[in-house]
Motif scaffolding. Structure first.
Motif, PDB file in Angstrom:
ATOM      1  N   ARG A   2       7.157  39.609  -5.716  1.00  0.00           N
ATOM      2  CA  ARG A   2       8.234  40.056  -6.590  1.00  0.00           C
ATOM      3  C   ARG A   2       9.461  39.168  -6.432  1.00  0.00           C
ATOM      4  O   ARG A   2       9.605  38.427  -5.462  1.00  0.00           O
ATOM      5  CB  ARG A   2       8.601  41.489  -6.269  1.00  0.00           C
ATOM      6  CG  ARG A   2       7.495  42.441  -6.604  1.00  0.00           C
ATOM      7  CD  ARG A   2       7.924  43.855  -6.404  1.00  0.00           C
ATOM      8  NE  ARG A   2       6.857  44.723  -6.860  1.00  0.00           N
ATOM      9  CZ  ARG A   2       7.010  45.980  -7.120  1.00  0.00           C
ATOM     10  NH1 ARG A   2       8.171  46.539  -6.946  1.00  0.00           N
ATOM     11  NH2 ARG A   2       6.004  46.697  -7.534  1.00  0.00           N
ATOM     12  N   VAL A   3      10.368  39.290  -7.379  1.00  0.00           N
ATOM     13  CA  VAL A   3      11.573  38.458  -7.379  1.00  0.00           C
ATOM     14  C   VAL A   3      12.394  38.691  -6.114  1.00  0.00           C
ATOM     15  O   VAL A   3      12.854  37.737  -5.481  1.00  0.00           O
ATOM     16  CB  VAL A   3      12.420  38.741  -8.644  1.00  0.00           C
ATOM     17  CG1 VAL A   3      13.725  37.986  -8.589  1.00  0.00           C
ATOM     18  CG2 VAL A   3      11.639  38.378  -9.891  1.00  0.00           C
ATOM     19  N   THR A   4      12.572  39.949  -5.718  1.00  0.00           N
ATOM     20  CA  THR A   4      13.383  40.231  -4.523  1.00  0.00           C
ATOM     21  C   THR A   4      12.738  39.646  -3.267  1.00  0.00           C
ATOM     22  O   THR A   4      13.435  39.181  -2.369  1.00  0.00           O
ATOM     23  CB  THR A   4      13.607  41.739  -4.344  1.00  0.00           C
ATOM     24  OG1 THR A   4      12.348  42.405  -4.353  1.00  0.00           O
ATOM     25  CG2 THR A   4      14.485  42.290  -5.446  1.00  0.00           C
ATOM     26  N   GLU A   5      11.403  39.672  -3.210  1.00  0.00           N
ATOM     27  CA  GLU A   5      10.720  39.086  -2.059  1.00  0.00           C
ATOM     28  C   GLU A   5      10.904  37.577  -2.039  1.00  0.00           C
ATOM     29  O   GLU A   5      11.063  36.980  -0.979  1.00  0.00           O
ATOM     30  CB  GLU A   5       9.241  39.455  -2.086  1.00  0.00           C
ATOM     31  CG  GLU A   5       9.001  40.939  -1.857  1.00  0.00           C
ATOM     32  CD  GLU A   5       7.563  41.336  -2.130  1.00  0.00           C
ATOM     33  OE1 GLU A   5       6.845  40.589  -2.829  1.00  0.00           O
ATOM     34  OE2 GLU A   5       7.156  42.402  -1.649  1.00  0.00           O
ATOM     35  N   ARG A   6      10.892  36.950  -3.177  1.00  0.00           N
ATOM     36  CA  ARG A   6      11.119  35.499  -3.258  1.00  0.00           C
ATOM     37  C   ARG A   6      12.541  35.153  -2.823  1.00  0.00           C
ATOM     38  O   ARG A   6      12.752  34.196  -2.083  1.00  0.00           O
ATOM     39  CB  ARG A   6      10.884  34.994  -4.677  1.00  0.00           C
ATOM     40  CG  ARG A   6       9.454  35.039  -5.110  1.00  0.00           C
ATOM     41  CD  ARG A   6       9.306  34.497  -6.501  1.00  0.00           C
ATOM     42  NE  ARG A   6       7.997  34.811  -7.016  1.00  0.00           N
ATOM     43  CZ  ARG A   6       7.677  34.819  -8.282  1.00  0.00           C
ATOM     44  NH1 ARG A   6       8.598  34.534  -9.191  1.00  0.00           N
ATOM     45  NH2 ARG A   6       6.460  35.101  -8.667  1.00  0.00           N
ATOM     46  N   LEU A  10      13.824  32.986   0.422  1.00  0.00           N
ATOM     47  CA  LEU A  10      14.696  31.826   0.251  1.00  0.00           C
ATOM     48  C   LEU A  10      16.008  31.980   1.016  1.00  0.00           C
ATOM     49  O   LEU A  10      16.423  31.080   1.750  1.00  0.00           O
ATOM     50  CB  LEU A  10      14.983  31.598  -1.245  1.00  0.00           C
ATOM     51  CG  LEU A  10      15.883  30.431  -1.597  1.00  0.00           C
ATOM     52  CD1 LEU A  10      15.231  29.118  -1.184  1.00  0.00           C
ATOM     53  CD2 LEU A  10      16.168  30.422  -3.090  1.00  0.00           C
ATOM     54  N   PHE A  11      16.675  33.134   0.867  1.00  0.00           N
ATOM     55  CA  PHE A  11      18.002  33.343   1.448  1.00  0.00           C
ATOM     56  C   PHE A  11      18.003  34.156   2.743  1.00  0.00           C
ATOM     57  O   PHE A  11      19.013  34.248   3.415  1.00  0.00           O
ATOM     58  CB  PHE A  11      18.922  34.048   0.439  1.00  0.00           C
ATOM     59  CG  PHE A  11      19.202  33.220  -0.773  1.00  0.00           C
ATOM     60  CD1 PHE A  11      20.019  32.112  -0.689  1.00  0.00           C
ATOM     61  CD2 PHE A  11      18.652  33.555  -1.996  1.00  0.00           C
ATOM     62  CE1 PHE A  11      20.291  31.342  -1.803  1.00  0.00           C
ATOM     63  CE2 PHE A  11      18.923  32.797  -3.119  1.00  0.00           C
ATOM     64  CZ  PHE A  11      19.738  31.689  -3.023  1.00  0.00           C
ATOM     65  N   GLY A  12      16.905  34.811   3.058  1.00  0.00           N
ATOM     66  CA  GLY A  12      16.857  35.667   4.234  1.00  0.00           C
ATOM     67  C   GLY A  12      17.215  37.087   3.844  1.00  0.00           C
ATOM     68  O   GLY A  12      17.619  37.367   2.715  1.00  0.00           O
ATOM     69  N   PRO A  13      17.081  38.023   4.777  1.00  0.00           N
ATOM     70  CA  PRO A  13      17.376  39.426   4.461  1.00  0.00           C
ATOM     71  C   PRO A  13      18.868  39.657   4.243  1.00  0.00           C
ATOM     72  O   PRO A  13      19.704  38.926   4.772  1.00  0.00           O
ATOM     73  CB  PRO A  13      16.879  40.178   5.697  1.00  0.00           C
ATOM     74  CG  PRO A  13      16.937  39.168   6.790  1.00  0.00           C
ATOM     75  CD  PRO A  13      16.658  37.836   6.153  1.00  0.00           C
TER      76      PRO A  13
END
Length: 59
Positions: A2-6, A10-13
């Motif tokens: 999903r987009v949020t997982e991507r 990329l940016f970390g949590p």
């Protein structure tokens, strides 16, 4: 994926910081000027419950 997982990959949590710490509100020049402008208005409520601002009468 999903987009949020991507984005998390990329940016970390997302960091939340201390959620129990009090919020510190700092006034800047723009906010002080806005507050001065708003002091010339009063909020009125009509019979139907609508709120609106009315310029205060000059004394």
């Amino acid at each position: 994926m999903r987009v949020t997982e991507r984005l998390q990959a990329l940016f970390g949590p997302a960091t939340q910081g201390d959620t129990k710490a009090p919020v510190v509100h700092k006034h800047d020049v723009f906010e002080s000027a806005s507050q001065e402008d708003l002091e010339h208005f009063v909020v009125e409520t009509d019979a139907e419950g609508h709120h609106y601002g009315v310029r205060k009468e000059a004394d």
